[in-house]
Design an enzyme around this catalytic site. Structure first.
Site, short mmCIF file in Angstrom:
data_model
loop_
_atom_site.label_atom_id
_atom_site.label_comp_id
_atom_site.label_asym_id
_atom_site.label_seq_id
_atom_site.Cartn_x
_atom_site.Cartn_y
_atom_site.Cartn_z
N ILE A 1 127.75 51.13 105.21
CA ILE A 1 126.30 51.09 104.95
C ILE A 1 125.88 49.76 104.31
CG2 ILE A 1 124.32 52.30 103.93
CD1 ILE A 1 125.86 54.03 105.96
N CYS B 1 119.78 43.24 94.41
CA CYS B 1 120.64 42.80 95.51
C CYS B 1 122.08 42.93 95.05
CB CYS B 1 120.33 41.37 95.93
SG CYS B 1 120.51 40.22 94.58
N ASP C 1 127.17 56.01 98.21
CA ASP C 1 127.07 55.97 96.74
C ASP C 1 128.32 56.54 96.07
OD1 ASP C 1 124.63 54.82 96.96
OD2 ASP C 1 123.46 56.60 96.44
N ARG D 1 119.92 44.00 101.21
CA ARG D 1 118.91 45.05 101.14
C ARG D 1 117.50 44.58 101.54
NH1 ARG D 1 120.31 49.11 96.27
NH2 ARG D 1 119.61 50.62 97.78
N PRO D 2 117.32 44.17 102.79
CA PRO D 2 116.00 43.74 103.24
C PRO D 2 115.04 44.93 103.36
CG PRO D 2 117.54 43.80 105.08
CD PRO D 2 118.33 44.14 103.85
N ILE D 3 113.75 44.65 103.58
CA ILE D 3 112.79 45.75 103.79
C ILE D 3 112.13 45.61 105.17
CG2 ILE D 3 112.36 46.27 101.36
CD1 ILE D 3 109.68 44.70 101.65
N ASP D 4 112.84 44.91 106.08
CA ASP D 4 112.25 44.69 107.41
C ASP D 4 111.94 46.01 108.14
OD1 ASP D 4 115.12 44.83 107.35
OD2 ASP D 4 115.14 44.39 109.48
N LEU D 5 112.79 47.02 107.98
CA LEU D 5 112.55 48.29 108.69
C LEU D 5 111.28 48.97 108.14
CD1 LEU D 5 116.20 49.73 108.80
CD2 LEU D 5 114.93 48.70 110.69
N ARG E 1 114.73 48.40 93.21
CA ARG E 1 114.64 48.39 94.67
C ARG E 1 113.69 49.50 95.17
NH1 ARG E 1 115.79 46.63 99.93
NH2 ARG E 1 115.73 48.50 101.18
N LYS F 1 118.33 61.52 91.04
CA LYS F 1 117.62 60.23 90.93
C LYS F 1 116.95 59.89 92.26
CE LYS F 1 119.83 56.05 91.45
NZ LYS F 1 119.08 55.19 92.38
N ASN F 2 117.73 59.97 93.33
CA ASN F 2 117.21 59.50 94.62
C ASN F 2 116.15 60.43 95.21
OD1 ASN F 2 118.82 57.32 94.38
ND2 ASN F 2 120.27 57.89 95.99
N ARG G 1 120.77 53.10 84.53
CA ARG G 1 119.68 53.19 85.52
C ARG G 1 119.72 54.53 86.24
NH1 ARG G 1 118.48 47.77 88.60
NH2 ARG G 1 116.84 49.14 89.30
C1 UD1 Z 1 118.95 54.88 99.47
C2 UD1 Z 1 119.48 55.31 98.12
C3 UD1 Z 1 120.80 54.64 97.84
C4 UD1 Z 1 121.78 54.91 98.95
C5 UD1 Z 1 121.18 54.55 100.31
C6 UD1 Z 1 122.05 54.92 101.49
C7 UD1 Z 1 117.46 55.76 96.87
C8 UD1 Z 1 116.59 55.38 95.75
N1 UD1 Z 1 118.51 54.96 97.11
O1 UD1 Z 1 118.74 53.48 99.39
O2 UD1 Z 1 121.31 55.15 96.60
O3 UD1 Z 1 122.94 54.14 98.75
O4 UD1 Z 1 119.90 55.21 100.47
O5 UD1 Z 1 122.33 56.27 101.46
O6 UD1 Z 1 117.27 56.76 97.53
N2 UD1 Z 1 118.24 48.25 105.66
C9 UD1 Z 1 117.74 47.18 106.40
N3 UD1 Z 1 116.38 47.01 106.42
C10 UD1 Z 1 115.52 47.84 105.76
C11 UD1 Z 1 116.06 48.93 105.03
C12 UD1 Z 1 117.42 49.11 105.00
O7 UD1 Z 1 118.47 46.42 106.99
O8 UD1 Z 1 114.31 47.62 105.84
C13 UD1 Z 1 119.69 48.43 105.60
C14 UD1 Z 1 120.22 48.27 104.17
O9 UD1 Z 1 120.42 46.93 103.84
C15 UD1 Z 1 121.49 49.07 104.22
C16 UD1 Z 1 121.14 50.22 105.18
O10 UD1 Z 1 120.01 49.77 105.92
O11 UD1 Z 1 122.51 48.29 104.77
C17 UD1 Z 1 120.83 51.52 104.48
O12 UD1 Z 1 119.77 51.34 103.60
P1 UD1 Z 1 118.75 52.51 103.24
O13 UD1 Z 1 119.16 53.78 103.89
O14 UD1 Z 1 117.37 52.01 103.49
O15 UD1 Z 1 118.98 52.65 101.68
P2 UD1 Z 1 117.89 52.73 100.54
O16 UD1 Z 1 116.77 53.60 100.96
O17 UD1 Z 1 117.60 51.39 100.02
#
Ligand code: UD1
Length: 419
Positions: free
Chosen positions: A327, A116, A305, A121-125, A92, A22-23, A397
């Site tokens: 995480i 959520c 996961d 799960r913000p998208i700031d990064l 997401r 999936k990922n 999902r």
């Molecule tokens: C992906 C996987 C998810 C997995 C996760 C961590 C997919 C579709 N999903 O999710 O199954 O659990 O990797 O291995 O591939 N964060 C921020 N700001 C951001 C982005 C992330 O603070 O802009 C934080 C998140 O809240 C979280 C951490 O960084 O605490 C890791 O998130 P991230 O690695 O981005 O996970 P996803 O890509 O959402």
């Protein structure tokens, strides 16, 4: 609303095949937008999240056909760069389309993604990385408008190795006349799969699987190609734990052993006998499982996961296990449901202390998120009596025909319409 009805006590025994990841499929589907040609994908799982992805891609102008289990995507006529809010909210991962659309159309409009269920799960990064790439970002009434007139050369250092942000930078930077380096990139195998397909399209990316990724932008991608998505390491881990918790034995084919080693080591510590061959794994679970400690970490650490799934198995292990979730900040909701089945658990911040009971009791429980839902399936397979898991939309999902797969391995599990 759909539910699973599970009568516990049957062993998981036999041979099965893994499904496609999936990922990996989600960013790979996004990458097909960059290719002004026809991409044929094998091993894309038939799950709710890939269907949402298809819906958004069709709105953007992709033609998507399914033929004999293959997905054929024709992205020659992309004419829309806006992702509607209602679709954005459904998943997401829709956010990784932003990078691909920006790469292809040089502009993209989207809103904040949904999901959520396990943390904020913000998208700031992601947005910071886009800014570092020289992309102009404006936010108005909840919509995010991005314009990528001329990208900047240079290095982007991620504060945290976010999987999604790493993928988004790769997708946004592939079609450009610049060279971009990512430092502190996520090292997950799914990033390697993304690099492999983009390079097969004619891109120039190196370093995926390490902390340093280099993207040398290319003018265009215009190829007809076929690509097979990698196996789903979390599905494989789930099936292994299903055999472990039922004192069963399982053989899974189409496995990339190197991807699942962190899971294998823990299952061995718990007392399972594991045999690894080139592309297959076998597990035998003869005795009561043993407690062990788990700390989730970015790859190659133990995957977040798998945390709920292995915790479900630890719930009936001999002794006390300590689980630390590093995480996501809110990934223990499912434990309240496991408690209804008799689990003895205490939560302190990011730590869960699990004192193993002998066997779960059946109960009426509710899936709270995708992997938490899978944890409940495992507990129900072990339980004494009939468990009803409601709200299984979450599980659908991300798991392809999980009920059918488990049934073929001996489980008594059925999907029912209604609660
Ligand atoms: C992906 C996987 C998810 C997995 C996760 C961590 C997919 C579709 N999903 O999710 O199954 O659990 O990797 O291995 O591939 N964060 C921020 N700001 C951001 C982005 C992330 O603070 O802009 C934080 C998140 O809240 C979280 C951490 O960084 O605490 C890791 O998130 P991230 O690695 O981005 O996970 P996803 O890509 O959402």
């Amino acid at each position: 609303m759909q539910s699973y009805i599970i009568k516990g006590g049957e062993k998981i025994e036999g041979k099965t095949n893994s499904s496609g990841s999936k990922n990996s499929s989600l960013p790979i589907l996004a990458a097909t937008i960059l290719n002004k040609g026809k991409t044929t994908l094998k091993n894309v799982p038939n799950i709710h999240d890939t269907k949402i992805m298809f819906d958004i891609m069709k709105l953007l102008g992709c033609n998507i056909q399914e033929e004999k289990g293959k997905i054929i995507i024709d992205s020659r006529n992309i004419d829309n760069y806006e992702i509607p809010d209602e679709l954005m909210r459904q998943m997401r991962s829709s956010v990784i389309l932003a990078g691909a659309i920006l790469g292809r159309c040089k502009k993209a409009t989207f809103s904040y993604p949904g999901g959520c269920d396990i943390g904020s799960r913000p998208i700031d990064l992601h947005l910071k990385a886009f800014k570092d790439l020289g992309i102009d970002i404006k936010e108005e009434n909840g919509e995010i408008y991005c314009q990528a007139d001329d990208m900047l050369d240079g290095t982007i250092t991620l504060d945290f190795p976010s999987v999604g942000a790493t993928e988004n930078i790769i997708l946004a930077a592939t079609l450009s006349n610049k060279t971009i380096c990512i430092k502190n990139a996520a090292m997950e195998p799914e990033i390697v799969d993304l690099q492999n397909i983009i390079n097969k399209m004619g891109g120039n990316i190196s370093g995926a699987g390490t902390k340093d990724i280099k993207i040398v932008g290319v003018e265009k991608l215009e190829k007809e190609l076929e690509y097979e998505v990698m196996p789903d390491r979390i599905e494989i881990g789930t099936l292994l734990c299903a055999a472990a918790i039922t004192k069963g034995n399982i053989n899974i084919k189409n496995v990339r052993i190197e991807h699942i080693l962190p899971i294998v080591y823990k299952l061995e510590e718990m007392g399972c006998e594991i045999t690894l061959k080139e592309k297959e794994i076998s597990l035998i679970s003869k005795n009561r499982l043993k407690a062990c400690n788990i700390k989730t970490m970015p790859y190659p650490g133990f995957p977040t996961d798998m945390q709920p799934i292995i915790a479900s198995a630890l719930g009936v292990a001999k002794g006390t296990s300590i689980v630390v979730e590093n995480i996501f900040e809110n990934r223990y909701k499912y434990l309240s449901e496991l408690k209804r089945m008799g689990a003895k658990v205490a939560i302190e911040g990011r730590t869960a202390i699990i004192k193993g009971i002998k066997r779960y009791d059946s109960a009426k429980v509710e899936a709270t998120d995708l992997r938490g839902g899978a944890a409940l399936i495992l507990a129900a397979l072990n339980a004494n009596g009939k468990t009803i898991i409601s709200n299984v939309g979450y599980i659908l999902r991300g798991y392809e025909n999980i009920d059918e797969k488990l049934r073929k391995l001996g489980a008594n599990i059925y999907l029912r319409e209604g609660e």
